[in-house]
Design a protein around this motif. Structure first.
Motif, PDB file in Angstrom:
ATOM      1  N   GLY A 257      36.283   3.424 -21.133  1.00 11.09           N
ATOM      2  CA  GLY A 257      36.205   3.075 -19.717  1.00 11.09           C
ATOM      3  C   GLY A 257      35.575   4.170 -18.895  1.00 11.09           C
ATOM      4  O   GLY A 257      34.761   3.907 -17.998  1.00 11.09           O
ATOM      5  N   GLY A 258      35.932   5.428 -19.191  1.00 13.20           N
ATOM      6  CA  GLY A 258      35.333   6.550 -18.479  1.00 13.20           C
ATOM      7  C   GLY A 258      33.843   6.668 -18.762  1.00 13.20           C
ATOM      8  O   GLY A 258      33.028   6.889 -17.858  1.00 13.20           O
ATOM      9  N   GLN A 259      33.465   6.516 -20.018  1.00 12.33           N
ATOM     10  CA  GLN A 259      32.052   6.608 -20.398  1.00 12.33           C
ATOM     11  C   GLN A 259      31.246   5.459 -19.804  1.00 12.33           C
ATOM     12  O   GLN A 259      30.106   5.644 -19.358  1.00 12.33           O
ATOM     13  CB  GLN A 259      31.925   6.627 -21.917  1.00 12.33           C
ATOM     14  N   LEU A 260      31.832   4.265 -19.790  1.00 18.62           N
ATOM     15  CA  LEU A 260      31.148   3.108 -19.218  1.00 18.62           C
ATOM     16  C   LEU A 260      30.895   3.309 -17.726  1.00 18.62           C
ATOM     17  O   LEU A 260      29.800   3.000 -17.223  1.00 18.62           O
ATOM     18  CB  LEU A 260      31.980   1.846 -19.448  1.00 18.62           C
ATOM     19  N   ALA A 261      31.883   3.835 -17.011  1.00 19.34           N
ATOM     20  CA  ALA A 261      31.725   4.080 -15.579  1.00 19.34           C
ATOM     21  C   ALA A 261      30.660   5.136 -15.311  1.00 19.34           C
ATOM     22  O   ALA A 261      29.907   5.042 -14.335  1.00 19.34           O
ATOM     23  CB  ALA A 261      33.064   4.506 -14.971  1.00 19.34           C
ATOM     24  N   ASP A 262      30.601   6.173 -16.162  1.00 18.66           N
ATOM     25  CA  ASP A 262      29.568   7.188 -16.003  1.00 18.66           C
ATOM     26  C   ASP A 262      28.174   6.595 -16.183  1.00 18.66           C
ATOM     27  O   ASP A 262      27.206   7.034 -15.563  1.00 18.66           O
ATOM     28  CB  ASP A 262      29.773   8.328 -17.013  1.00 18.66           C
TER      29      ASP A 262
ATOM     30  N   ALA B 290      43.462  -2.837 -21.231  1.00 18.35           N
ATOM     31  CA  ALA B 290      44.596  -2.710 -20.310  1.00 18.35           C
ATOM     32  C   ALA B 290      44.526  -1.462 -19.431  1.00 18.35           C
ATOM     33  O   ALA B 290      44.893  -1.497 -18.257  1.00 18.35           O
ATOM     34  CB  ALA B 290      45.904  -2.730 -21.091  1.00 18.35           C
ATOM     35  N   PHE B 291      44.067  -0.329 -19.992  1.00 15.86           N
ATOM     36  CA  PHE B 291      44.043   0.918 -19.239  1.00 15.86           C
ATOM     37  C   PHE B 291      42.634   1.497 -19.101  1.00 15.86           C
ATOM     38  O   PHE B 291      42.466   2.593 -18.595  1.00 15.86           O
ATOM     39  CB  PHE B 291      44.967   1.942 -19.897  1.00 15.86           C
ATOM     40  N   ALA B 292      41.627   0.754 -19.559  1.00 13.87           N
ATOM     41  CA  ALA B 292      40.246   1.230 -19.445  1.00 13.87           C
ATOM     42  C   ALA B 292      39.793   1.310 -17.996  1.00 13.87           C
ATOM     43  O   ALA B 292      38.826   2.002 -17.672  1.00 13.87           O
ATOM     44  CB  ALA B 292      39.319   0.303 -20.241  1.00 13.87           C
ATOM     45  N   ASN B 293      40.490   0.591 -17.104  1.00  8.80           N
ATOM     46  CA  ASN B 293      40.094   0.603 -15.696  1.00  8.80           C
ATOM     47  C   ASN B 293      40.546   1.853 -14.946  1.00  8.80           C
ATOM     48  O   ASN B 293      40.104   2.101 -13.823  1.00  8.80           O
ATOM     49  CB  ASN B 293      40.626  -0.654 -14.987  1.00  8.80           C
TER      50      ASN B 293
ATOM     51  N   ALA C 185      30.456  -2.155 -11.622  1.00 10.35           N
ATOM     52  CA  ALA C 185      29.998  -2.890 -12.799  1.00 10.35           C
ATOM     53  C   ALA C 185      30.960  -2.730 -13.964  1.00 10.35           C
ATOM     54  O   ALA C 185      31.271  -3.694 -14.674  1.00 10.35           O
ATOM     55  CB  ALA C 185      28.602  -2.411 -13.199  1.00 10.35           C
ATOM     56  N   SER C 186      31.458  -1.511 -14.176  1.00  7.40           N
ATOM     57  CA  SER C 186      32.386  -1.279 -15.285  1.00  7.40           C
ATOM     58  C   SER C 186      33.713  -1.995 -15.045  1.00  7.40           C
ATOM     59  O   SER C 186      34.300  -2.562 -15.973  1.00  7.40           O
ATOM     60  CB  SER C 186      32.614   0.221 -15.496  1.00  7.40           C
ATOM     61  N   LEU C 187      34.185  -2.021 -13.806  1.00  9.95           N
ATOM     62  CA  LEU C 187      35.447  -2.705 -13.501  1.00  9.95           C
ATOM     63  C   LEU C 187      35.317  -4.213 -13.719  1.00  9.95           C
ATOM     64  O   LEU C 187      36.254  -4.867 -14.176  1.00  9.95           O
ATOM     65  CB  LEU C 187      35.874  -2.411 -12.060  1.00  9.95           C
ATOM     66  N   THR C 188      34.153  -4.756 -13.405  1.00  7.73           N
ATOM     67  CA  THR C 188      33.938  -6.182 -13.630  1.00  7.73           C
ATOM     68  C   THR C 188      34.073  -6.526 -15.114  1.00  7.73           C
ATOM     69  O   THR C 188      34.753  -7.485 -15.490  1.00  7.73           O
ATOM     70  CB  THR C 188      32.545  -6.591 -13.123  1.00  7.73           C
ATOM     71  N   VAL C 189      33.442  -5.710 -15.958  1.00  5.46           N
ATOM     72  CA  VAL C 189      33.507  -5.929 -17.403  1.00  5.46           C
ATOM     73  C   VAL C 189      34.933  -5.762 -17.917  1.00  5.46           C
ATOM     74  O   VAL C 189      35.446  -6.590 -18.687  1.00  5.46           O
ATOM     75  CB  VAL C 189      32.557  -4.955 -18.133  1.00  5.46           C
ATOM     76  N   ILE C 190      35.599  -4.690 -17.479  1.00  8.53           N
ATOM     77  CA  ILE C 190      36.935  -4.366 -17.988  1.00  8.53           C
ATOM     78  C   ILE C 190      37.968  -5.409 -17.554  1.00  8.53           C
ATOM     79  O   ILE C 190      38.775  -5.887 -18.359  1.00  8.53           O
ATOM     80  CB  ILE C 190      37.349  -2.954 -17.531  1.00  8.53           C
TER      81      ILE C 190
ATOM     82  N   TYR D 180      44.949  -3.516 -11.751  1.00 11.27           N
ATOM     83  CA  TYR D 180      45.734  -2.756 -12.724  1.00 11.27           C
ATOM     84  C   TYR D 180      47.158  -3.281 -12.812  1.00 11.27           C
ATOM     85  O   TYR D 180      47.718  -3.442 -13.895  1.00 11.27           O
ATOM     86  CB  TYR D 180      45.730  -1.280 -12.327  1.00 11.27           C
ATOM     87  N   GLY D 181      47.744  -3.571 -11.656  1.00 17.67           N
ATOM     88  CA  GLY D 181      49.144  -3.998 -11.627  1.00 17.67           C
ATOM     89  C   GLY D 181      49.383  -5.367 -12.207  1.00 17.67           C
ATOM     90  O   GLY D 181      50.458  -5.637 -12.751  1.00 17.67           O
ATOM     91  N   GLY D 182      48.369  -6.265 -12.123  1.00 17.90           N
ATOM     92  CA  GLY D 182      48.553  -7.608 -12.657  1.00 17.90           C
ATOM     93  C   GLY D 182      48.915  -7.601 -14.134  1.00 17.90           C
ATOM     94  O   GLY D 182      49.687  -8.449 -14.603  1.00 17.90           O
ATOM     95  N   ASN D 183      48.379  -6.641 -14.869  1.00 17.07           N
ATOM     96  CA  ASN D 183      48.660  -6.523 -16.298  1.00 17.07           C
ATOM     97  C   ASN D 183      50.149  -6.356 -16.588  1.00 17.07           C
ATOM     98  O   ASN D 183      50.651  -6.791 -17.622  1.00 17.07           O
ATOM     99  CB  ASN D 183      47.875  -5.348 -16.866  1.00 17.07           C
TER     100      ASN D 183
END
Length: 393
Positions: A256-261, A304-307, A267-272, A213-216
């Motif tokens: 991002g929330g829906q993808l994680a659910d 940027a903030f989906a994670n 898996a969702s963090l990898t994509v995001i 998150y911080g790298g962004n």
């Protein structure tokens, strides 16, 4: 979703506006106070440092305070901190005001996240957290561009006065809509807190949060100067780009929330993170073309903030296994990790800008985000070896 979640969303809008509006005001504040752009960037870092300290420390100290009372106290401190910023006579005073406001920010999001997960069924936790953080992303859509416009035309102090008004609205909304009989987790004893601080699984997620998150923020902190000086956009055009970026962030946060659910945190963090890294590289490559840079900024915001929802729900899930009595503390530490990442990213971005130049910031940011992907995959493997690991894959 319960009505109480919308009250938290309204308050998050106020808190989110004051956190990110400074990004659009860096050139204005630097010129007005006679400091360099990297020095003005420290207003982002030191706010985030206040969040980093306040989130875990004050969350643990306020463990026995009823949650609604704590929310209202935090919003009052937030409002007072912004009032102090509005009347700060010099750079040093503004730094202090930002730090104080950051203390309230960290505890607010830590408590709001755990309240959100308590109000819904387990399968909707990531979406509930996303709804709370929607207030922050809507702040990027409306609060940041509007605050930037106000600051550019009426002085940056006027922006902070506007945030004070938002704080008052958030306080009233929370007082009316948030129930007083909120579920309270058991108080976290010293043993429970140590379990949080020494759990390899949780520490790894905190590292993912800080790095991925911080790298962004190596690039995002200096978005306005990049668009001004490299792309050649006017101040008013920068406000419009921030509006597009924020609109994309709002969509990405919910997605991002829906993808994680649906597919799990790792898996969702990898994509995001992969989408974020690609966006940053594209920004660096196309920064000198106004139309292309605007298009990339809009695309970039979606990642940027989906994670945020998967990272925060991931921590809550693991904490319930590792230390059920210290979920609030674990959540607070992750809010601290988010903002440690912001502080580190803004600081590192300042070094990049001074040493290499504005145009290099997106490439460095992309490299750091790729490290976040590696750490996320490592976390998934670590959890897979645990007897009662969370559903992360």
């Amino acid at each position: 979703m319960p009505l109480a979640l919308w009250a938290l969303t309204i308050s998050a809008f106020a808190v989110g506006t004051t956190e990110f509006v400074i990004v659009g005001l860096l050139p204005t504040i630097a010129a007005n106070l006679g400091v360099s752009i990297p020095s003005a960037g420290l207003l982002v870092s030191l706010y985030a440092l206040g969040v980093t300290i306040g989130a875990p420390v004050l969350t643990a100290m306020a463990d026995r305070v009823p949650r609604k009372t704590l929310l209202l106290l935090l919003l009052a401190l937030f409002t007072l901190g912004n009032a102090y910023a509005a009347f700060a006579p010099d750079y040093g005073s503004l730094v202090v005001a930002r730090f104080i406001t950051g203390l309230a920010h960290g505890v607010f999001f830590a408590i709001a996240s755990t309240i959100a997960t308590d109000l819904v069924e387990p399968e909707k936790e990531s979406s509930a957290i996303a709804l709370v953080f929607l207030g922050l992303t809507v702040a990027l859509v409306t609060g940041v561009p509007l605050g930037t416009f106000i600051g550019q035309n009426f002085g940056w102090q006027s922006t902070f006065l506007g945030v004070v008004a938002l704080g008052v609205i958030g306080f009233i909304a929370s007082a009316i809509l948030v129930p007083a009989n909120l579920t309270k987790t058991a108080s976290a004893g010293v043993k429970a807190q140590l379990q949080v601080l020494t759990s390899p699984r949780l520490l790894l997620v905190y590292l993912i949060t800080a790095v991925g998150y911080g790298g962004n923020f190596i690039a995002f902190t200096f978005l306005a100067p990049m668009l001004n000086e490299v792309t050649g956009l006017s101040a008013s055009a920068v406000s419009l780009v921030l509006l597009l970026y924020g609109a994309s962030v709002a969509v990405g946060n919910i997605a991002g929330g829906q993808l994680a659910d649906r597919i799990g945190a790792v898996a969702s963090l990898t994509v995001i993170f992969a989408g974020l890294a690609i966006s940053l590289v594209a920004l660096g490559a196309l920064l000198t073309s106004p139309i292309a840079a605007i298009a990339v900024a809009a695309f970039w915001g979606g990642f940027a903030f989906a994670n945020v929802p998967p990272l925060q729900s991931y921590v809550v899930q693991i904490a319930r296994e590792v230390s059920p009595g210290a979920v609030d503390v674990a959540s607070g530490l992750n809010i601290g990790a988010f903002n440690l990442g912001i502080a580190g990213g803004a600081w590192a971005g300042g070094l990049v800008v001074e040493g290499i130049g504005l145009a290099a910031a997106p490439y460095i940011a992309a490299g750091v985000v790729v490290v976040g992907i590696v750490l996320a995959r490592l976390s998934g493997r670590l959890n897979a070896t645990m007897p009662q690991a969370v559903a992360a894959e």
